[in-house]
Design a protein around this motif. Structure first.
Motif, PDB file in Angstrom:
ATOM      1  N   ALA A  91      -8.217  14.253   0.389  1.00  0.00           N
ATOM      2  CA  ALA A  91      -7.118  15.222   0.438  1.00  0.00           C
ATOM      3  C   ALA A  91      -5.772  14.530   0.292  1.00  0.00           C
ATOM      4  CB  ALA A  91      -7.180  16.008   1.746  1.00  0.00           C
ATOM      5  N   GLY A  92      -5.827  13.191   0.136  1.00  0.00           N
ATOM      6  CA  GLY A  92      -4.579  12.428  -0.087  1.00  0.00           C
ATOM      7  C   GLY A  92      -3.812  12.105   1.190  1.00  0.00           C
ATOM      8  N   GLU A  93      -4.520  12.121   2.329  1.00  0.00           N
ATOM      9  CA  GLU A  93      -3.809  11.830   3.582  1.00  0.00           C
ATOM     10  C   GLU A  93      -3.660  10.310   3.780  1.00  0.00           C
ATOM     11  OE1 GLU A  93      -4.632  13.110   7.960  1.00  0.00           O
ATOM     12  OE2 GLU A  93      -4.643  14.856   6.618  1.00  0.00           O
ATOM     13  N   ASP A  94      -2.453   9.897   4.058  1.00  0.00           N
ATOM     14  CA  ASP A  94      -2.132   8.466   4.085  1.00  0.00           C
ATOM     15  C   ASP A  94      -2.953   7.624   5.062  1.00  0.00           C
ATOM     16  OD1 ASP A  94      -0.380   8.698   2.080  1.00  0.00           O
ATOM     17  OD2 ASP A  94       1.450   8.701   3.309  1.00  0.00           O
ATOM     18  N   GLY A  95      -2.984   7.978   6.299  1.00  0.00           N
ATOM     19  CA  GLY A  95      -3.609   7.112   7.315  1.00  0.00           C
ATOM     20  C   GLY A  95      -5.119   6.957   7.193  1.00  0.00           C
ATOM     21  N   ALA A  96      -5.784   7.758   6.364  1.00  0.00           N
ATOM     22  CA  ALA A  96      -7.247   7.780   6.365  1.00  0.00           C
ATOM     23  C   ALA A  96      -7.866   6.441   5.965  1.00  0.00           C
ATOM     24  CB  ALA A  96      -7.743   8.898   5.444  1.00  0.00           C
ATOM     25  N   LEU A  97      -7.331   5.846   4.900  1.00  0.00           N
ATOM     26  CA  LEU A  97      -7.902   4.571   4.445  1.00  0.00           C
ATOM     27  C   LEU A  97      -7.719   3.482   5.510  1.00  0.00           C
ATOM     28  CD1 LEU A  97      -9.322   3.159   2.055  1.00  0.00           C
ATOM     29  CD2 LEU A  97      -7.066   2.424   1.283  1.00  0.00           C
ATOM     30  N   ASN A  98      -6.531   3.459   6.089  1.00  0.00           N
ATOM     31  CA  ASN A  98      -6.282   2.467   7.138  1.00  0.00           C
ATOM     32  C   ASN A  98      -7.241   2.629   8.306  1.00  0.00           C
ATOM     33  OD1 ASN A  98      -4.263   1.119   5.874  1.00  0.00           O
ATOM     34  ND2 ASN A  98      -2.594   2.290   6.839  1.00  0.00           N
ATOM     35  N   PHE A  99      -7.534   3.893   8.634  1.00  0.00           N
ATOM     36  CA  PHE A  99      -8.471   4.154   9.716  1.00  0.00           C
ATOM     37  C   PHE A  99      -9.839   3.553   9.391  1.00  0.00           C
ATOM     38  CE2 PHE A  99     -11.950   6.804  11.315  1.00  0.00           C
ATOM     39  CZ  PHE A  99     -11.754   6.670  12.687  1.00  0.00           C
ATOM     40  N   LEU A 100     -10.279   3.771   8.137  1.00  0.00           N
ATOM     41  CA  LEU A 100     -11.597   3.262   7.734  1.00  0.00           C
ATOM     42  C   LEU A 100     -11.622   1.725   7.708  1.00  0.00           C
ATOM     43  CD1 LEU A 100     -12.371   5.916   4.984  1.00  0.00           C
ATOM     44  CD2 LEU A 100     -13.618   5.623   7.144  1.00  0.00           C
ATOM     45  N   VAL A 101     -10.543   1.127   7.226  1.00  0.00           N
ATOM     46  CA  VAL A 101     -10.447  -0.344   7.246  1.00  0.00           C
ATOM     47  C   VAL A 101     -10.594  -0.841   8.681  1.00  0.00           C
ATOM     48  CG1 VAL A 101      -8.927  -2.333   6.856  1.00  0.00           C
ATOM     49  CG2 VAL A 101      -9.013  -0.505   5.152  1.00  0.00           C
ATOM     50  N   GLY A 102      -9.910  -0.152   9.578  1.00  0.00           N
ATOM     51  CA  GLY A 102      -9.967  -0.526  11.004  1.00  0.00           C
ATOM     52  C   GLY A 102     -11.385  -0.472  11.552  1.00  0.00           C
ATOM     53  N   GLN A 103     -12.153   0.576  11.117  1.00  0.00           N
ATOM     54  CA  GLN A 103     -13.544   0.705  11.569  1.00  0.00           C
ATOM     55  C   GLN A 103     -14.381  -0.481  11.091  1.00  0.00           C
ATOM     56  OE1 GLN A 103     -14.674   3.356  13.628  1.00  0.00           O
ATOM     57  NE2 GLN A 103     -12.455   3.429  13.723  1.00  0.00           N
ATOM     58  N   VAL A 104     -14.169  -0.888   9.839  1.00  0.00           N
ATOM     59  CA  VAL A 104     -14.938  -2.012   9.284  1.00  0.00           C
ATOM     60  C   VAL A 104     -14.563  -3.317   9.986  1.00  0.00           C
ATOM     61  CG1 VAL A 104     -15.435  -3.365   7.197  1.00  0.00           C
ATOM     62  CG2 VAL A 104     -15.171  -0.875   7.041  1.00  0.00           C
TER      63      VAL A 104
END
Ligand code: ZN
Ligand code: MN
Length: 496
Positions: free
Chosen positions: A460-473
């Motif tokens: 949906a183009g939400e900014d924080g989402a990718l950073n959240f996933l990086v954090g999980q990894v």
């Protein structure tokens, strides 16, 4: 003069320093006693008939002390005469039981010279009038603290006979801050020469002359004519033992004398004692003059000839030159070059690392990371010089990408210093080795599967989402994955 006009006088301080530094030699200047104090030594045990001044004992000059003095002379740009002589300076005081000090009077080993230093962003040059060799007296301890209030005084001759160099400056300083900056520079040069140990208690002692003149008497170049200097009464402040102490004592003395003059009083010509604990100078005695010492030739020591030999004595690259070379050779900025040449040991350490890695990477690791962590622990480079190999391997682990920069800085380096562990042991025990590619790929898959909401947000183009996933990894891999790679992998998978 009325009080009204007196208050308007614009006054300037004129300061000259006599700096006594202990030269690092194995043995004392005129006998074979060791100069190195044992941690638990008893007073008056590191002595012999010569340094106790017993009748009939004869001095023999220590070659190592002369060599160190020649090095100092070369570093100061002094004239080192062909022949130099020793004199007796006569005075009655229990710190020297033979009632005279062997020193040099009209033929010092170093004549003239200068030191350039920085203060408040300006460069200043101060002239050295002379530097000579002499013996250190014994040390006194005043029971109950202060020299003027003590009930009795104890004397220890263990220090007596330690080689001293007395370095005398021209009255070129105009402020206490300048004097402090000069002392810092002088110490740096002496340490580079390897003839001085700043950490040794009492290795630096300063006597400071201060007088006050009308500011109008100072010419544009900062010079003051002889007559003005002669007519101003000066005080000599003794018992200063640190750079900071010198600045405090001189600032105190400047204010005291200026206040006296502003009130229309005359400043006494006298010797004053710096009382470090009270932060004041106290009057000791009217100042003795040169003639009071009854200098005469020391007949027990022949004239010293250093010609021929002095040319063979080499000195290392000095701090200013080394700083300049670091900027040119390694492409460092002024701040890094300055940090990395703060002591000879730091500079040597850096150059050993810079031989093996990129000079910028080496600078970051030595100047920022290592010196920063050492400073925080109140440690010095000399505490880790024997661990150069371990430190080299740490930088190598970062350079080859085997551990992350973050882990190297925040875990490995700190545990190396706190627990004296080698880097490999820390990496293994903390499980910091970078996770292999398969494990990272698996963690990426897990993160995508377990967080459908975040995946949806990403699309949906939400900014924080990718950073959240990086954090999980990163959490899954215990921080050992490379965040850039994780970022890339996630994008590939999400877009693919
Ligand atoms: Zn001795
Ligand atoms: Mn002296």
């Amino acid at each position: 003069m009325t009080a009204q006009t007196a208050e308007q006088r614009d006054l300037t301080a004129v300061i000259g320093l006599e700096v006594h530094v202990q030269l690092e030699t194995e043995t004392k200047i005129f006998c074979g006693c060791s100069t190195q104090p044992d941690d638990d030594e008893e007073p008056n045990t590191r002595t012999c008939p010569v340094c106790l001044g017993l009748p009939g004992a004869l001095p023999v000059l220590n070659e190592g002390a002369v060599e160190a003095a020649v090095k100092v002379g070369k570093a100061l740009g002094s004239e080192i005469p062909e022949e130099t002589r020793f004199h007796r300076k006569n005075y009655y005081y229990p710190d020297l039981p033979k009632n005279f000090q062997i020193t040099q009077y009209d033929a010092p080993i170093c004549d003239s010279g200068e030191i350039e230093f920085g203060v408040d962003g300006d460069r200043r040059t101060v002239e050295i009038e002379r530097a000579h060799l002499e013996e250190d007296p014994g040390s006194l301890s005043h029971a109950g603290g202060s020299i003027d209030t003590a009930e009795y005084t104890l004397i220890d001759y263990n220090r007596a006979g330690t080689p001293l160099m007395e370095i005398v400056t021209a009255p070129d300083f105009r402020s206490a801050a300048e004097a402090r900056a000069f002392l810092a520079k002088l110490t740096e040069v002496l340490e580079y020469l390897g003839v001085f140990d700043v950490t040794r208690n009492g290795s630096l002692r300063v006597d400071a002359n201060l007088s006050i003149v009308d500011a109008a008497e100072v010419d544009e170049g900062g010079g003051i004519d002889e007559e003005t200097l002669e007519s101003a009464n000066r005080t000599e402040v003794k018992n200063i033992s640190s750079h900071k102490g010198a600045e405090k004592a001189l600032a105190y003395e400047e204010t005291r004398q200026k206040n006296a003059i502003q009130r229309g009083r005359e400043v006494e010509q006298e010797t004053r004692h710096w009382d470090e604990s009270r932060g004041i100078t106290v009057s000791m005695r009217s100042k003795e003059e040169e003639k009071d010492y009854r200098y005469f030739r020391e007949a027990d020591l022949p004239p010293l000839r250093v010609s021929g030999w002095k040319e063979e004595i080499e000195i290392p690259e000095l701090p200013d030159a080394r700083r300049e070379r670091f900027r040119e050779e390694y492409g460092l900025d002024a701040e890094s070059a300055s940090k990395l040449t703060s002591t000879k040991q730091v500079a040597d350490f850096y150059e050993r690392i810079a031989e093996k890695f990129d000079s910028g990477l080496a600078a970051t690791w030595v100047a920022d990371n290592l010196l920063g962590e050492l400073h925080y622990r109140d440690m010095a480079i000399t505490d880790v010089t024997d661990r150069l190999g371990e430190f080299t391997r740490l930088v190598e682990l970062v350079d080859t990408g085997e551990i992350t920069v973050k882990n190297a800085e925040e875990v490995v380096l700190r545990r190396m210093l706190d627990d004296r562990l080698d880097p490999e042991t820390v990496v293994e025990s903390e499980g910091l080795g970078k996770t292999d590619d398969d494990a990272v790929a698996a963690a990426v898959s897990d993160a995508i599967e377990e967080n459908p909401d975040a995946v949806e947000d990403y699309h949906a183009g939400e900014d924080g989402a990718l950073n959240f996933l990086v954090g999980q990894v990163m959490a899954e891999t215990g921080g050992s994955a490379d965040p850039g790679t994780v970022n890339e992998l996630l994008r590939e998978r999400l877009e693919g």
